[in-house]
Design a protein around this motif. Structure first.
Motif, PDB file in Angstrom:
ATOM      1  N   ALA A  96       0.831  -1.211   0.000  1.00 51.75           N
ATOM      2  CA  ALA A  96       0.000   0.000   0.000  1.00 51.75           C
ATOM      3  C   ALA A  96       0.865   1.260   0.000  1.00 51.75           C
ATOM      4  N   ASP A  97       1.946   1.254   0.801  1.00 58.12           N
ATOM      5  CA  ASP A  97       2.856   2.409   0.831  1.00 58.12           C
ATOM      6  C   ASP A  97       3.470   2.653  -0.546  1.00 58.12           C
ATOM      7  N   LEU A  98       3.973   1.569  -1.156  1.00 57.63           N
ATOM      8  CA  LEU A  98       4.623   1.692  -2.454  1.00 57.63           C
ATOM      9  C   LEU A  98       3.622   2.146  -3.516  1.00 57.63           C
ATOM     10  N   SER A  99       2.438   1.602  -3.478  1.00 58.70           N
ATOM     11  CA  SER A  99       1.438   1.990  -4.472  1.00 58.70           C
ATOM     12  C   SER A  99       1.101   3.481  -4.348  1.00 58.70           C
ATOM     13  N   ALA A 100       1.049   3.981  -3.110  1.00 60.71           N
ATOM     14  CA  ALA A 100       0.786   5.414  -2.906  1.00 60.71           C
ATOM     15  C   ALA A 100       1.932   6.242  -3.489  1.00 60.71           C
ATOM     16  N   GLU A 101       3.185   5.792  -3.269  1.00 59.23           N
ATOM     17  CA  GLU A 101       4.350   6.477  -3.849  1.00 59.23           C
ATOM     18  C   GLU A 101       4.267   6.527  -5.368  1.00 59.23           C
ATOM     19  N   LEU A 102       3.783   5.434  -5.946  1.00 56.60           N
ATOM     20  CA  LEU A 102       3.717   5.324  -7.403  1.00 56.60           C
ATOM     21  C   LEU A 102       2.450   5.945  -7.987  1.00 56.60           C
ATOM     22  N   GLY A 103       1.501   6.295  -7.128  1.00 56.05           N
ATOM     23  CA  GLY A 103       0.236   6.844  -7.612  1.00 56.05           C
ATOM     24  C   GLY A 103      -0.622   5.795  -8.310  1.00 56.05           C
ATOM     25  N   ARG A 104      -0.522   4.570  -7.824  1.00 57.59           N
ATOM     26  CA  ARG A 104      -1.238   3.433  -8.406  1.00 57.59           C
ATOM     27  C   ARG A 104      -2.032   2.736  -7.304  1.00 57.59           C
ATOM     28  N   TYR A 159      -1.906  -2.979  -8.145  1.00 56.06           N
ATOM     29  CA  TYR A 159      -0.844  -2.862  -9.137  1.00 56.06           C
ATOM     30  C   TYR A 159       0.444  -3.486  -8.605  1.00 56.06           C
ATOM     31  N   VAL A 160       0.836  -3.106  -7.387  1.00 52.34           N
ATOM     32  CA  VAL A 160       2.062  -3.631  -6.792  1.00 52.34           C
ATOM     33  C   VAL A 160       1.924  -5.136  -6.571  1.00 52.34           C
TER      34      VAL A 160
END
Length: 83
Positions: free
Chosen positions: A30-38, A42-43
């Motif tokens: 969830a953290d990474l997806s927020a960073e990526l705007g996805r 997706y992650v």
């Protein structure tokens, strides 16, 4: 006919490295997806091998985890080297 790349051991090594750099960065999906705007899915799809990344997406993924693409590729090459 040769197997598709997603069925090769090297592809599994790639997926493991993607999960590893995210975890070492202290990021959840969830953290990474927020960073990526996805979306989080997706992650998840990337890390399960459902969705493939192009070079620019791989670079974004690495950067969001605090890694540069060059060092990621070097680590990948080392992980799949024979012996």
């Amino acid at each position: 006919m040769p197997p598709k790349s997603i069925h090769k051991p090297e592809y599994q090594a790639l997926l493991e490295l993607l999960r590893d750099i995210r975890n070492k960065a202290g990021l959840t999906q969830a953290d990474l997806s927020a960073e990526l705007g996805r979306p989080q899915s997706y992650v998840s799809d990337v890390e399960r091998g459902v969705r493939r990344l192009d070079l620019l997406q791989l670079r974004e993924y690495c950067r969001a985890c605090g890694k540069d693409l060059t060092s990621f590729v070097k680590r990948f090459e080392k992980s799949i080297a024979p012996g």
